[in-house]
Design a protein around this motif. Structure first.
Motif, PDB file in Angstrom:
ATOM      1  N   ALA A 140     -13.242 -11.505  -6.477  1.00  0.00           N
ATOM      2  CA  ALA A 140     -13.998 -11.149  -5.264  1.00  0.00           C
ATOM      3  C   ALA A 140     -14.339 -12.391  -4.445  1.00  0.00           C
ATOM      4  CB  ALA A 140     -15.277 -10.405  -5.636  1.00  0.00           C
ATOM      5  N   TYR A 141     -14.629 -13.497  -5.106  1.00  0.00           N
ATOM      6  CA  TYR A 141     -14.924 -14.751  -4.394  1.00  0.00           C
ATOM      7  C   TYR A 141     -13.709 -15.201  -3.587  1.00  0.00           C
ATOM      8  CZ  TYR A 141     -15.494 -19.732  -3.574  1.00  0.00           C
ATOM      9  OH  TYR A 141     -15.539 -20.964  -2.979  1.00  0.00           O
ATOM     10  N   TRP A 142     -12.537 -15.203  -4.232  1.00  0.00           N
ATOM     11  CA  TRP A 142     -11.319 -15.672  -3.562  1.00  0.00           C
ATOM     12  C   TRP A 142     -10.918 -14.715  -2.446  1.00  0.00           C
ATOM     13  CZ3 TRP A 142     -10.705 -20.488  -4.234  1.00  0.00           C
ATOM     14  CH2 TRP A 142     -11.075 -21.085  -5.430  1.00  0.00           C
ATOM     15  N   ARG A 143     -11.091 -13.418  -2.683  1.00  0.00           N
ATOM     16  CA  ARG A 143     -10.767 -12.429  -1.639  1.00  0.00           C
ATOM     17  C   ARG A 143     -11.656 -12.649  -0.409  1.00  0.00           C
ATOM     18  NH1 ARG A 143      -7.671  -8.448  -2.070  1.00  0.00           N
ATOM     19  NH2 ARG A 143      -7.762  -8.387  -4.330  1.00  0.00           N
ATOM     20  N   LYS A 144     -12.932 -12.937  -0.631  1.00  0.00           N
ATOM     21  CA  LYS A 144     -13.843 -13.186   0.486  1.00  0.00           C
ATOM     22  C   LYS A 144     -13.430 -14.442   1.246  1.00  0.00           C
ATOM     23  CE  LYS A 144     -18.629 -13.814   1.741  1.00  0.00           C
ATOM     24  NZ  LYS A 144     -19.979 -14.100   1.333  1.00  0.00           N
ATOM     25  N   ARG A 145     -13.058 -15.496   0.533  1.00  0.00           N
ATOM     26  CA  ARG A 145     -12.615 -16.728   1.199  1.00  0.00           C
ATOM     27  C   ARG A 145     -11.397 -16.454   2.077  1.00  0.00           C
ATOM     28  NH1 ARG A 145     -13.174 -22.097  -1.370  1.00  0.00           N
ATOM     29  NH2 ARG A 145     -11.979 -22.689   0.467  1.00  0.00           N
ATOM     30  N   LEU A 146     -10.453 -15.676   1.544  1.00  0.00           N
ATOM     31  CA  LEU A 146      -9.229 -15.387   2.292  1.00  0.00           C
ATOM     32  C   LEU A 146      -9.497 -14.484   3.486  1.00  0.00           C
ATOM     33  CD1 LEU A 146      -6.844 -14.966  -0.748  1.00  0.00           C
ATOM     34  CD2 LEU A 146      -6.780 -16.818   0.937  1.00  0.00           C
ATOM     35  N   THR A 147     -10.313 -13.467   3.314  1.00  0.00           N
ATOM     36  CA  THR A 147     -10.600 -12.567   4.441  1.00  0.00           C
ATOM     37  C   THR A 147     -11.415 -13.278   5.523  1.00  0.00           C
ATOM     38  OG1 THR A 147     -12.493 -11.621   3.272  1.00  0.00           O
ATOM     39  CG2 THR A 147     -10.416 -10.417   3.134  1.00  0.00           C
ATOM     40  N   THR A 148     -12.235 -14.238   5.147  1.00  0.00           N
ATOM     41  CA  THR A 148     -12.961 -15.031   6.142  1.00  0.00           C
ATOM     42  C   THR A 148     -11.978 -15.823   6.997  1.00  0.00           C
ATOM     43  OG1 THR A 148     -14.892 -15.196   4.708  1.00  0.00           O
ATOM     44  CG2 THR A 148     -14.703 -16.826   6.463  1.00  0.00           C
ATOM     45  N   LEU A 149     -10.946 -16.370   6.361  1.00  0.00           N
ATOM     46  CA  LEU A 149      -9.926 -17.096   7.130  1.00  0.00           C
ATOM     47  C   LEU A 149      -9.187 -16.152   8.073  1.00  0.00           C
ATOM     48  CD1 LEU A 149      -8.389 -19.463   4.432  1.00  0.00           C
ATOM     49  CD2 LEU A 149      -9.776 -20.112   6.392  1.00  0.00           C
ATOM     50  N   VAL A 150      -8.845 -14.963   7.583  1.00  0.00           N
ATOM     51  CA  VAL A 150      -8.139 -13.993   8.435  1.00  0.00           C
ATOM     52  C   VAL A 150      -9.024 -13.576   9.603  1.00  0.00           C
ATOM     53  CG1 VAL A 150      -7.182 -11.651   8.508  1.00  0.00           C
ATOM     54  CG2 VAL A 150      -6.641 -13.144   6.590  1.00  0.00           C
ATOM     55  N   ASP A 151     -10.297 -13.374   9.339  1.00  0.00           N
ATOM     56  CA  ASP A 151     -11.231 -12.941  10.384  1.00  0.00           C
ATOM     57  C   ASP A 151     -11.480 -14.012  11.440  1.00  0.00           C
ATOM     58  OD1 ASP A 151     -11.425 -10.503   9.144  1.00  0.00           O
ATOM     59  OD2 ASP A 151     -13.342 -10.946   8.151  1.00  0.00           O
ATOM     60  N   SER A 152     -11.124 -15.263  11.142  1.00  0.00           N
ATOM     61  CA  SER A 152     -11.333 -16.321  12.137  1.00  0.00           C
ATOM     62  C   SER A 152     -10.462 -16.098  13.369  1.00  0.00           C
ATOM     63  CB  SER A 152     -11.044 -17.695  11.527  1.00  0.00           C
ATOM     64  OG  SER A 152      -9.656 -17.886  11.349  1.00  0.00           O
ATOM     65  N   GLY A 153      -9.342 -15.395  13.196  1.00  0.00           N
ATOM     66  CA  GLY A 153      -8.478 -15.069  14.324  1.00  0.00           C
ATOM     67  C   GLY A 153      -7.708 -16.241  14.891  1.00  0.00           C
ATOM     68  N   GLN A 154      -7.691 -17.360  14.213  1.00  0.00           N
ATOM     69  CA  GLN A 154      -7.030 -18.566  14.721  1.00  0.00           C
ATOM     70  C   GLN A 154      -5.822 -18.962  13.870  1.00  0.00           C
ATOM     71  OE1 GLN A 154      -8.936 -21.126  16.876  1.00  0.00           O
ATOM     72  NE2 GLN A 154     -10.386 -19.572  17.489  1.00  0.00           N
ATOM     73  N   LEU A 155      -5.163 -17.987  13.259  1.00  0.00           N
ATOM     74  CA  LEU A 155      -4.100 -18.293  12.311  1.00  0.00           C
ATOM     75  C   LEU A 155      -2.714 -18.200  12.931  1.00  0.00           C
ATOM     76  CD1 LEU A 155      -5.443 -16.222   9.287  1.00  0.00           C
ATOM     77  CD2 LEU A 155      -5.767 -18.642   9.730  1.00  0.00           C
TER      78      LEU A 155
END
Length: 108
Positions: free
Chosen positions: A44-59
């Motif tokens: 769950a920790y790693w999933r949250k880190r990854l979804t936070t990156l996706v949510d940044s919208g700058q990828l």
């Protein structure tokens, strides 16, 4: 250091995201594998880190593909049963129980 969108240029932001993805790639498997007490950091920790990156919208598309690959690895980890030697390991909060009763020493 405060990392806000207004203070970081686009190329710097992309470099920070690349560093985060590289770190997660290196650390996630080791952390999930953990030790005899279980995972060091849960999925769950790693999933949250990854979804936070996706949510940044700058990828970039390459960054999105790498994050998607890591999310799929997390899904695979969650659906794979533990190896036999880990299934029977005691829970990290379980107190140690000796195999035979411990004799009390007489006090003098």
């Amino acid at each position: 250091m405060d990392r806000t969108e207004s203070t970081i240029s686009g190329s710097s932001q992309a470099a920070l995201i690349d560093h985060d993805i590289a770190h997660i790639t290196r650390a996630m498997h080791v952390s999930l594998r953990g030790d005899f007490g279980g995972p060091i950091l849960p999925a769950a920790y790693w999933r949250k880190r990854l979804t936070t990156l996706v949510d940044s919208g700058q990828l970039s598309s390459a960054q999105l593909r790498k994050i998607d690959s890591l999310l799929l690895q997390l899904d695979r980890f969650a659906s794979t049963p533990l190896p036999e030697w880990e299934r029977f390991a005691p829970a990290p909060s379980a107190p140690f129980k000796p195999a035979r009763p411990v004799k009390k020493l007489k006090s003098v």
